[in-house]
Write a protein that holds these residues in place. Structure first.
Motif, PDB file in Angstrom:
ATOM      1  N   ASN A   3      11.651   7.341  26.097  1.00 45.94           N
ATOM      2  CA  ASN A   3      12.026   8.448  27.286  1.00 45.94           C
ATOM      3  C   ASN A   3      11.935   9.859  26.719  1.00 45.94           C
ATOM      4  O   ASN A   3      11.013  10.430  26.839  1.00 45.94           O
ATOM      5  CB  ASN A   3      13.573   8.107  27.878  1.00 45.94           C
ATOM      6  CG  ASN A   3      13.371   9.042  28.971  1.00 45.94           C
ATOM      7  OD1 ASN A   3      12.602   9.828  29.464  1.00 45.94           O
ATOM      8  ND2 ASN A   3      14.712   9.224  29.532  1.00 45.94           N
ATOM      9  N   GLN A  40      16.514   6.321  24.767  1.00 49.85           N
ATOM     10  CA  GLN A  40      16.192   5.105  25.508  1.00 49.85           C
ATOM     11  C   GLN A  40      14.549   4.734  25.025  1.00 49.85           C
ATOM     12  O   GLN A  40      13.730   4.970  25.686  1.00 49.85           O
ATOM     13  CB  GLN A  40      16.036   6.085  27.022  1.00 49.85           C
ATOM     14  CG  GLN A  40      17.356   6.315  27.496  1.00 49.85           C
ATOM     15  CD  GLN A  40      17.088   6.773  29.013  1.00 49.85           C
ATOM     16  OE1 GLN A  40      16.457   6.278  29.800  1.00 49.85           O
ATOM     17  NE2 GLN A  40      17.712   8.003  29.032  1.00 49.85           N
ATOM     18  N   THR A  54      16.809  -2.067  25.377  1.00 47.86           N
ATOM     19  CA  THR A  54      16.819  -0.624  25.383  1.00 47.86           C
ATOM     20  C   THR A  54      17.752  -0.117  24.182  1.00 47.86           C
ATOM     21  O   THR A  54      19.025  -0.509  24.031  1.00 47.86           O
ATOM     22  CB  THR A  54      16.958   0.036  26.562  1.00 47.86           C
ATOM     23  OG1 THR A  54      16.198  -0.310  27.589  1.00 47.86           O
ATOM     24  CG2 THR A  54      16.903   1.513  26.503  1.00 47.86           C
ATOM     25  N   PHE A  71      19.229   3.378  22.190  1.00 45.03           N
ATOM     26  CA  PHE A  71      19.688   4.928  22.558  1.00 45.03           C
ATOM     27  C   PHE A  71      20.136   5.482  21.112  1.00 45.03           C
ATOM     28  O   PHE A  71      20.541   5.021  20.428  1.00 45.03           O
ATOM     29  CB  PHE A  71      20.980   4.835  23.633  1.00 45.03           C
ATOM     30  CG  PHE A  71      20.665   4.011  24.555  1.00 45.03           C
ATOM     31  CD1 PHE A  71      21.039   2.784  24.846  1.00 45.03           C
ATOM     32  CD2 PHE A  71      20.397   4.697  25.844  1.00 45.03           C
ATOM     33  CE1 PHE A  71      20.879   2.182  25.813  1.00 45.03           C
ATOM     34  CE2 PHE A  71      19.976   4.297  27.070  1.00 45.03           C
ATOM     35  CZ  PHE A  71      20.370   2.746  27.198  1.00 45.03           C
TER      36      PHE A  71
END
Length: 121
Positions: free
Chosen positions: A32, A99, A106, A108
């Protein structure tokens, strides 16, 4: 396991330019947000710039107009073009990714090991 590896740091004189690059690896499907933070001696780590997968960017006020962040989503890379460097830009620069979709789930807030940028006056 995801790895972020930075390259491109070094010693430059004030006013010169430098380009940092970072590649993320490890069965990555998508990322992301990618970005750069920096930490100068005796100071807290601070945001430099971020960029989303859609290309939206965010810059610290101290680097606006001098630094440009870009990324290649297909190659999972992010770069930071730094121009008009100042001695106060001296710091360890860290690549970050948030992300991160992988084959196993996923992740982080992954960080690279950092690359030193030193700007002499």
């Amino acid at each position: 396991q995801v790895q972020l590896v930075e390259s491109g740091g070094g010693l430059v004189q004030a006013g010169e330019s430098l380009r940092l690059s970072c590649i993320a690896s490890g069965n990555i499907l998508s990322i992301n947000t990618m970005g750069w933070y920096r930490q100068a001696p005796g100071k807290q780590r601070e945001l430099v710039a971020t960029i989303t997968s859609g290309g939206s960017t965010n810059y610290a006020d101290t680097v606006k107009g001098r630094f440009t962040i870009s990324r290649d989503n297909a190659k999972n890379t992010v770069s930071l073009q730094m121009s008009s460097l100042k001695p106060e830009d001296t710091a360890v620069y860290y690549c970050t990714a948030d992300q991160i979709r992988t084959a196993w789930g996923t992740r982080f807030n992954d960080w690279g090991q950092g690359t030193q940028v030193t700007v002499s006056s």
